[in-house]
Scaffold this motif. Structure first.
Motif, PDB file in Angstrom:
ATOM      1  N   GLU A  62       0.791  -1.234   0.000  1.00 58.62           N
ATOM      2  CA  GLU A  62       0.000   0.000   0.000  1.00 58.62           C
ATOM      3  C   GLU A  62       0.824   1.285   0.000  1.00 58.62           C
ATOM      4  O   GLU A  62       0.583   2.166  -0.790  1.00 58.62           O
ATOM      5  N   MET A  63       1.776   1.412   0.906  1.00 54.46           N
ATOM      6  CA  MET A  63       2.589   2.631   0.986  1.00 54.46           C
ATOM      7  C   MET A  63       3.991   2.250   1.452  1.00 54.46           C
ATOM      8  O   MET A  63       4.147   1.498   2.402  1.00 54.46           O
ATOM      9  N   SER A  64       5.002   2.775   0.774  1.00 53.23           N
ATOM     10  CA  SER A  64       6.381   2.450   1.149  1.00 53.23           C
ATOM     11  C   SER A  64       6.838   3.296   2.337  1.00 53.23           C
ATOM     12  O   SER A  64       6.221   4.312   2.671  1.00 53.23           O
ATOM     13  N   GLY A  65       7.939   2.884   2.928  1.00 55.35           N
ATOM     14  CA  GLY A  65       8.541   3.666   4.004  1.00 55.35           C
ATOM     15  C   GLY A  65       9.007   5.032   3.529  1.00 55.35           C
ATOM     16  O   GLY A  65       8.990   6.013   4.278  1.00 55.35           O
ATOM     17  N   PHE A  66       9.412   5.128   2.267  1.00 56.31           N
ATOM     18  CA  PHE A  66       9.816   6.419   1.697  1.00 56.31           C
ATOM     19  C   PHE A  66       8.612   7.362   1.634  1.00 56.31           C
ATOM     20  O   PHE A  66       8.707   8.534   1.990  1.00 56.31           O
ATOM     21  N   GLU A  67       7.459   6.835   1.183  1.00 55.85           N
ATOM     22  CA  GLU A  67       6.234   7.645   1.142  1.00 55.85           C
ATOM     23  C   GLU A  67       5.829   8.059   2.547  1.00 55.85           C
ATOM     24  O   GLU A  67       5.435   9.209   2.776  1.00 55.85           O
ATOM     25  N   LEU A  68       5.941   7.127   3.488  1.00 57.56           N
ATOM     26  CA  LEU A  68       5.622   7.425   4.880  1.00 57.56           C
ATOM     27  C   LEU A  68       6.478   8.586   5.375  1.00 57.56           C
ATOM     28  O   LEU A  68       5.972   9.514   6.012  1.00 57.56           O
ATOM     29  N   CYS A  69       7.774   8.559   5.082  1.00 60.85           N
ATOM     30  CA  CYS A  69       8.679   9.657   5.459  1.00 60.85           C
ATOM     31  C   CYS A  69       8.163  10.996   4.948  1.00 60.85           C
ATOM     32  O   CYS A  69       8.127  11.983   5.683  1.00 60.85           O
ATOM     33  N   ARG A  70       7.803  11.021   3.670  1.00 60.19           N
ATOM     34  CA  ARG A  70       7.328  12.277   3.073  1.00 60.19           C
ATOM     35  C   ARG A  70       6.072  12.786   3.781  1.00 60.19           C
ATOM     36  O   ARG A  70       5.970  13.974   4.094  1.00 60.19           O
ATOM     37  N   TYR A  71       5.116  11.896   4.042  1.00 56.15           N
ATOM     38  CA  TYR A  71       3.886  12.296   4.740  1.00 56.15           C
ATOM     39  C   TYR A  71       4.190  12.806   6.148  1.00 56.15           C
ATOM     40  O   TYR A  71       3.630  13.801   6.595  1.00 56.15           O
ATOM     41  N   LEU A  72       5.063  12.109   6.858  1.00 52.52           N
ATOM     42  CA  LEU A  72       5.409  12.521   8.223  1.00 52.52           C
ATOM     43  C   LEU A  72       6.068  13.894   8.241  1.00 52.52           C
ATOM     44  O   LEU A  72       5.803  14.708   9.123  1.00 52.52           O
ATOM     45  N   ALA A  98      16.488   7.789   0.929  1.00 52.45           N
ATOM     46  CA  ALA A  98      15.858   7.864   2.256  1.00 52.45           C
ATOM     47  C   ALA A  98      16.123   9.229   2.895  1.00 52.45           C
ATOM     48  O   ALA A  98      15.215   9.853   3.455  1.00 52.45           O
ATOM     49  N   MET A  99      17.347   9.699   2.808  1.00 47.37           N
ATOM     50  CA  MET A  99      17.693  10.993   3.400  1.00 47.37           C
ATOM     51  C   MET A  99      16.959  12.129   2.672  1.00 47.37           C
ATOM     52  O   MET A  99      16.501  13.075   3.296  1.00 47.37           O
ATOM     53  N   ARG A 100      16.816  11.997   1.357  1.00 44.65           N
ATOM     54  CA  ARG A 100      16.092  13.010   0.580  1.00 44.65           C
ATOM     55  C   ARG A 100      14.603  13.040   0.954  1.00 44.65           C
ATOM     56  O   ARG A 100      13.953  14.068   0.804  1.00 44.65           O
ATOM     57  N   GLY A 102      13.532  12.569   3.969  1.00 47.08           N
ATOM     58  CA  GLY A 102      13.390  13.100   5.324  1.00 47.08           C
ATOM     59  C   GLY A 102      13.851  12.186   6.437  1.00 47.08           C
ATOM     60  O   GLY A 102      13.687  12.509   7.612  1.00 47.08           O
ATOM     61  N   ALA A 103      14.424  11.029   6.102  1.00 47.90           N
ATOM     62  CA  ALA A 103      14.917  10.127   7.154  1.00 47.90           C
ATOM     63  C   ALA A 103      16.134  10.740   7.850  1.00 47.90           C
ATOM     64  O   ALA A 103      16.910  11.468   7.236  1.00 47.90           O
ATOM     65  N   ASP A 104      16.292  10.420   9.122  1.00 47.75           N
ATOM     66  CA  ASP A 104      17.430  10.909   9.898  1.00 47.75           C
ATOM     67  C   ASP A 104      18.570   9.905   9.949  1.00 47.75           C
ATOM     68  O   ASP A 104      19.713  10.270  10.187  1.00 47.75           O
ATOM     69  N   ALA A 105      18.234   8.618   9.754  1.00 49.31           N
ATOM     70  CA  ALA A 105      19.251   7.561   9.788  1.00 49.31           C
ATOM     71  C   ALA A 105      18.755   6.382   8.965  1.00 49.31           C
ATOM     72  O   ALA A 105      17.555   6.252   8.707  1.00 49.31           O
ATOM     73  N   TYR A 106      19.700   5.522   8.570  1.00 48.32           N
ATOM     74  CA  TYR A 106      19.373   4.364   7.724  1.00 48.32           C
ATOM     75  C   TYR A 106      20.221   3.185   8.172  1.00 48.32           C
ATOM     76  O   TYR A 106      21.443   3.299   8.227  1.00 48.32           O
ATOM     77  N   ILE A 107      19.557   2.100   8.540  1.00 50.58           N
ATOM     78  CA  ILE A 107      20.299   0.874   8.863  1.00 50.58           C
ATOM     79  C   ILE A 107      19.742  -0.256   8.003  1.00 50.58           C
ATOM     80  O   ILE A 107      18.588  -0.220   7.583  1.00 50.58           O
TER      81      ILE A 107
END
Length: 129
Positions: A62-72, A98-100, A102-107
């Motif tokens: 339904e929605m990717s984590g990247f999309e979730l970042c943008r909405y948040l 991911a950083m673009r 809006g993510a703050d970190a990526y593991i």
């Protein structure tokens, strides 16, 4: 005597086993955990619960984590909440994207308990200082 919680972490992960593992690591380390099994549920819980940080997978229905970042990031209620992407996608382009978003970190998965905790502590301190 009460247990001092380090903060509340929202985990957004569609794999039940990953969700449980991450939740176990965080609870064991003193965090309060909110679970969401998809990005839409995660978005709702982020707005309602106002967690101290959010850990999200990327590949979800339904929605990717990247999309979730943008909405948040667009929502004033969640715009400043630190976001950690935890994904099996391990290419440099995935990190950059991911950083673009809006993510703050990526593991990347598989991760160690120590890496997860260190990453969360690093982003929560950044925002709360």
């Amino acid at each position: 005597m009460s247990l001092t919680l380090l903060g509340t972490i929202l985990i957004v992960e569609d794999s039940p086993s990953e969700l449980e593992l991450m939740s176990h690591y965080l609870k064991e380390s003193g965090y309060n955990v909110i679970k969401a099994s998809g990005a839409k549920e995660g978005l709702e819980k982020a707005v309602l619960e106002k967690p101290d940080a959010i850990v999200t997978d990327v590949v979800m229905p339904e929605m990717s984590g990247f999309e979730l970042c943008r909405y948040l990031r667009r929502n004033p209620i969640t715009a400043k909440v630190p976001i950690v992407i935890c994904s099996s996608k391990n290419q440099e382009i995935d990190r950059l994207w991911a950083m673009r978003q809006g993510a703050d970190a990526y593991i990347t998965k598989p991760y160690t308990r120590e890496l997860l905790l260190r990453t969360i502590k690093s982003v929560v301190i950044l925002i709360n200082d």
